[in-house]
Design a protein around this motif. Structure first.
Motif, short mmCIF file in Angstrom:
data_model
loop_
_atom_site.label_atom_id
_atom_site.label_comp_id
_atom_site.label_asym_id
_atom_site.label_seq_id
_atom_site.Cartn_x
_atom_site.Cartn_y
_atom_site.Cartn_z
N ASN A 1 2.01 6.91 -6.69
CA ASN A 1 0.93 7.83 -7.05
C ASN A 1 1.36 9.29 -6.82
O ASN A 1 1.10 10.17 -7.65
N LEU A 2 2.04 9.53 -5.68
CA LEU A 2 2.52 10.88 -5.40
C LEU A 2 3.58 11.31 -6.40
O LEU A 2 3.63 12.47 -6.84
N LYS B 1 2.39 1.84 -3.45
CA LYS B 1 1.43 2.39 -4.42
C LYS B 1 1.21 3.88 -4.16
O LYS B 1 1.10 4.67 -5.10
N GLU B 2 1.13 4.25 -2.87
CA GLU B 2 0.94 5.67 -2.54
C GLU B 2 2.13 6.51 -3.00
O GLU B 2 1.96 7.61 -3.53
N GLY C 1 0.82 -1.22 0.00
CA GLY C 1 0.00 0.00 0.00
C GLY C 1 0.85 1.26 0.00
O GLY C 1 0.56 2.22 -0.74
N ASN C 2 1.92 1.25 0.80
CA ASN C 2 2.82 2.42 0.84
C ASN C 2 3.51 2.63 -0.50
O ASN C 2 3.70 3.77 -0.94
#
Length: 253
Positions: free
Chosen positions: A86-87, A82-83, A79-80
């Motif tokens: 994305n950023l 992917k974040e 999850g981290n």
């Protein structure tokens, strides 16, 4: 049709009679003095097997707990990741761009440069300390290969917890041996001199502890369990012994 039914009934009655005979035979065997010792040994083996199954069940539960924790950690990391991506892909255009700063070095004439260079060479480089050796934790495969009579009721985790305590004693001892003598108070200096006296030609260049070190730096009790675990560590080639002068030195392999 009646003949076939009668034959089935006879077969059923004969089977019941056979079962009764077997039960009577087993009952008579149970009263046989010659076989009582055999039955006692069988009972003991079943009890040991039951204990082993209980330990195996606990180990399976522990491994399942570790697996679930690792899966949760992996999900969190995914999850981290992917974040972060994305950023990275959606940086707002109004944010200022990073500009490398320029550092202007002050001008130094040749004479000053020579003095600085000479002073840098005159300074002795700091002495690099050799890393303190530790006992490696045993693996689950190594634990499984330890004979059952040697392990007794000890678990995999208990043995590795013991190793961590021994490593504490080793680290504390050799940190003192690496201290400058001028920085030592009287109690530390006494320990330092004892450590030196404990050394022999066979332990030169080796890392080792004695029972006094273990009592000094850990809460381990030097009892029967202590020596059982040391025997396991010798079997797993983690430690060896050097005896002499009334001392047993436990040397890290």
């Amino acid at each position: 049709m009646a003949g076939a039914e009668l034959e089935d009934l006879c077969f059923h009655i004969n089977e019941k009679i056979s079962h009764v005979k077997k039960i009577l035979q087993l009952k008579n065997i149970g009263h046989d003095p010659a076989l009582k010792t055999v039955f006692r040994k069988i009972r003991q083996e079943i009890s040991l097997l039951n204990d082993l199954l209980n330990k195996l069940e606990l180990e399976v539960q522990y491994q399942e707990h570790i697996r679930n924790s690792l899966m949760e950690l992996q999900e969190s990391l995914d999850g981290n990741y992917k974040e972060i991506n994305n950023l990275k892909e959606n940086i707002p255009p109004h944010l200022p761009k990073v500009v490398q700063s320029c550092v202007v070095e002050p001008s130094i004439n040749s004479e000053e440069q020579v003095k600085i260079t000479a002073s840098e060479h005159s300074k002795k480089p700091p002495k690099e300390q050799k890393p303190i050796k530790e006992i490696l934790l045993i693996t689950s495969d190594e634990f499984d290969n330890v004979p059952a009579y040697m392990k007794s009721r000890l678990t995999y985790c208990q043995i590795n917890d013991f190793i961590k305590e021994i490593n504490k004693a080793v680290a504390s001892k050799y940190r003192i041996l690496n201290l400058p003598k001028k920085s030592m108070n009287s109690s530390v200096r006494n320990l330092y001199h004892r450590f030196i006296e404990d050394e022999t030609k066979d332990t030169k260049g080796q890392y080792f502890v004695v029972e006094a070190d273990i009592k000094e730096f850990t809460n381990l009790k030097v009892d029967k369990r202590f020596h059982v675990i040391l025997n396991i560590l010798r079997h797993c080639r983690r430690l060896s012994e050097v005896r002499g002068g009334g001392l047993v030195r436990y040397v890290i392999n």
